[in-house]
Structures are given as C-alpha cells and as structure tokens.
Scaffold this active site. Structure first.
Site, PDB file in Angstrom:
ATOM      1  N   VAL A   1     -18.393  21.141  23.233  1.00 56.99           N
ATOM      2  CA  VAL A   1     -17.386  20.741  24.221  1.00 56.99           C
ATOM      3  C   VAL A   1     -16.419  21.907  24.509  1.00 56.99           C
ATOM      4  CG1 VAL A   1     -15.767  19.652  22.586  1.00 56.99           C
ATOM      5  CG2 VAL A   1     -15.924  18.807  24.899  1.00 56.99           C
ATOM      6  N   ASP A   2     -16.160  22.719  23.505  1.00 64.13           N
ATOM      7  CA  ASP A   2     -15.292  23.896  23.649  1.00 64.13           C
ATOM      8  C   ASP A   2     -15.867  24.849  24.705  1.00 64.13           C
ATOM      9  OD1 ASP A   2     -13.287  25.723  23.125  1.00 64.13           O
ATOM     10  OD2 ASP A   2     -14.017  26.300  21.138  1.00 64.13           O
TER      11      ASP A   2
ATOM     12  N   ASN B   1     -11.820  25.770  17.650  1.00 67.08           N
ATOM     13  CA  ASN B   1     -11.863  26.346  16.294  1.00 67.08           C
ATOM     14  C   ASN B   1     -10.535  27.041  16.026  1.00 67.08           C
ATOM     15  OD1 ASN B   1     -12.169  29.151  17.341  1.00 67.08           O
ATOM     16  ND2 ASN B   1     -14.137  28.365  18.018  1.00 67.08           N
TER      17      ASN B   1
ATOM     18  N   GLY C   1     -19.947  17.010  16.273  1.00 74.63           N
ATOM     19  CA  GLY C   1     -21.052  17.858  16.723  1.00 74.63           C
ATOM     20  C   GLY C   1     -21.412  18.833  15.620  1.00 74.63           C
TER      21      GLY C   1
HETATM   22  N1  AR6 Z   1     -18.030  16.402  27.220  1.00 72.67           N
HETATM   23  C1  AR6 Z   1     -17.752  15.494  26.254  1.00 72.67           C
HETATM   24  N2  AR6 Z   1     -18.214  15.589  24.998  1.00 72.67           N
HETATM   25  C2  AR6 Z   1     -19.003  16.643  24.706  1.00 72.67           C
HETATM   26  C3  AR6 Z   1     -19.348  17.639  25.667  1.00 72.67           C
HETATM   27  C4  AR6 Z   1     -18.818  17.483  26.969  1.00 72.67           C
HETATM   28  N3  AR6 Z   1     -19.071  18.349  27.933  1.00 72.67           N
HETATM   29  N4  AR6 Z   1     -20.155  18.547  25.056  1.00 72.67           N
HETATM   30  C5  AR6 Z   1     -20.322  18.142  23.781  1.00 72.67           C
HETATM   31  N5  AR6 Z   1     -19.645  16.990  23.562  1.00 72.67           N
HETATM   32  P1  AR6 Z   1     -18.748  19.872  19.191  1.00 72.67           P
HETATM   33  P2  AR6 Z   1     -17.097  19.926  16.742  1.00 72.67           P
HETATM   34  C6  AR6 Z   1     -19.525  16.183  22.339  1.00 72.67           C
HETATM   35  O1  AR6 Z   1     -19.888  20.483  18.478  1.00 72.67           O
HETATM   36  O2  AR6 Z   1     -18.128  19.179  15.984  1.00 72.67           O
HETATM   37  C7  AR6 Z   1     -17.446  24.635  18.929  1.00 72.67           C
HETATM   38  O3  AR6 Z   1     -18.287  25.747  18.877  1.00 72.67           O
HETATM   39  C8  AR6 Z   1     -20.624  16.299  21.317  1.00 72.67           C
HETATM   40  O4  AR6 Z   1     -21.717  15.452  21.648  1.00 72.67           O
HETATM   41  O5  AR6 Z   1     -18.409  20.352  20.543  1.00 72.67           O
HETATM   42  O6  AR6 Z   1     -15.665  19.510  16.625  1.00 72.67           O
HETATM   43  C9  AR6 Z   1     -15.993  24.971  18.596  1.00 72.67           C
HETATM   44  O7  AR6 Z   1     -15.641  26.272  19.013  1.00 72.67           O
HETATM   45  C10 AR6 Z   1     -19.928  15.833  20.042  1.00 72.67           C
HETATM   46  O8  AR6 Z   1     -19.981  14.418  19.937  1.00 72.67           O
HETATM   47  O9  AR6 Z   1     -17.373  20.012  18.321  1.00 72.67           O
HETATM   48  C11 AR6 Z   1     -15.946  24.838  17.113  1.00 72.67           C
HETATM   49  O10 AR6 Z   1     -16.340  26.017  16.465  1.00 72.67           O
HETATM   50  C12 AR6 Z   1     -18.460  16.233  20.272  1.00 72.67           C
HETATM   51  O11 AR6 Z   1     -18.373  16.630  21.636  1.00 72.67           O
HETATM   52  C13 AR6 Z   1     -16.934  23.742  16.823  1.00 72.67           C
HETATM   53  O12 AR6 Z   1     -17.846  23.723  17.924  1.00 72.67           O
HETATM   54  C14 AR6 Z   1     -17.977  17.354  19.388  1.00 72.67           C
HETATM   55  O13 AR6 Z   1     -19.010  18.306  19.221  1.00 72.67           O
HETATM   56  C15 AR6 Z   1     -16.283  22.393  16.745  1.00 72.67           C
HETATM   57  O14 AR6 Z   1     -17.212  21.439  16.303  1.00 72.67           O
END
Ligand code: AR6
Length: 170
Positions: free
Chosen positions: A32-33, A23, A122
C-alpha cells in the site's frame, strides 16, 4: 464516530485522510505504501524526507502527516505497523497504537473522514483476524470531536470478510 467497510484501492478514496502502512524510514516501499507514493507523486515523498530530516522518521506505532499530493484525499497519515514476530514482542499493543495515534493526528488536524488499510497484514505478516479485531477496538477507544467516519478498506477478500463479520458484532 461511524465505522464502515469498503473493498478496493485506498489511493482512489475521496476522504480527508488516507492512512499509509509505512516503514520507520518513511522511504516508501511495496504494498500500500508503494501504491500511495506512486499515485500521489513526488510531493508526498518530499514531505516524508523533510520529516525524516527533522525527527528521524517515524517509530513503530506512531504516526506523521503529509500532503496527499495528486491523490483525491487531502492528507496522508503515515503510520508504521509492527512486524509480526510471533506475538511476544508487543505487536498487538504497537498495532493498536497505529490506529489510535493516526486518529489523534486526524483529530488534531480537524479531519472528518479517515480511511485505513489493514496495517501490518501484508509483508509484515500480522495475523489478519487478530489485526481486524485490534483495529476495530482501537478506533472505538478514541474520543473525537471532529472525526465523523472511519472507513476500513480491504484489498483482499479474506480481510474484507473478517472485517464484515467483526463489524457486525459491534
Ligand atoms: N489499497 C488498499 N490496501 C492495499 C493496497 C491498496 N492499494 N495495496 C495493498 N494493500 P502492506 P504492511 C493491503 O504489505 O504489512 C511496505 O513495503 C494489503 O493487501 O502494504 O504494514 C512498507 O514500506 C494488506 O492487507 O503493509 C513497509 O516496509 C495491507 O494493505 C511494509 O510494506 C498492508 O500490506 C509494511 O508492511
């Protein structure tokens, strides 16, 4: 530059750099973060704080690089995807910039293997099929001397299947 596909957890991947879907404040979060900061340890957050103090975080579509702490990867490239607001707020262009700017940082740092999660698909709610198309097209737009392989890693089955189909068309 070769593009490949994997299923699973990005924190386990042994590459020169993994990309984090961060973010703008670089403060960590869920998804993932959260997984990257948990597995990589305090060193990653320390460098994020330093970046925040010197340049005020990271804008949507831009990218910054830090250590990967305890992870197997050497570096973490943090990029900030757009929040999906219906498609009329330049979300597509912003998402494309995430991939392009992350690869440009990788190139500048002479990194050879880079692994991307499915940025914005996500909690940020970007439609998965369109996001996959943008990601694949974006990496093909980047000229590079050092990057040899880009790996897309999908945590969920839906994304994996979408990338599988889209990559086979290329
Ligand atoms: N390895 C690979 N992919 C993953 C993992 C993992 N361990 N965990 C989740 N994903 P998101 P965004 C996938 O929500 O939509 C955070 O709070 C998940 O299935 O992580 O860009 C940040 O701080 C999805 O397909 O990221 C920001 O505030 C993808 O990663 C916000 O979320 C992205 O999901 C960013 O939102």
């Amino acid at each position: 530059m070769k593009a490949s596909l994997r299923k699973g957890d990005i924190t386990k991947v042994e590459v020169d750099a993994i990309v984090n879907a961060a973010n703008t404040l670089l403060l960590g979060g869920g998804g993932v973060d959260g997984a990257i900061h948990r597995a990589g340890g305090k060193e990653i957050m320390d460098e994020c704080i330093e970046i925040r103090n010197t340049q005020g975080g990271c804008k949507v579509g831009e990218a910054v690089i830090t250590t990967a702490g305890k992870l197997k990867a050497k570096k973490v490239i943090h990029t900030v995807g757009p929040v999906w607001k219906g498609g009329d707020s330049h979300e597509q262009e912003k998402l494309r910039n995430c991939y392009i700017n992350s690869l440009q940082i990788a190139e500048k740092n002479k990194l050879k293997t880079i692994c991307f999660p499915n940025i914005s698909t996500g909690v940020y709610g970007f439609p998965k099929e369109e996001a996959a198309k943008i990601a694949i097209e974006a990496i093909m737009m980047v000229e590079s001397k050092h990057i040899e392989e880009v790996i897309f890693i999908c945590f969920d089955e839906t994304n994996y299947n979408l990338y599988d189909v889209a990559l086979k068309k290329k």
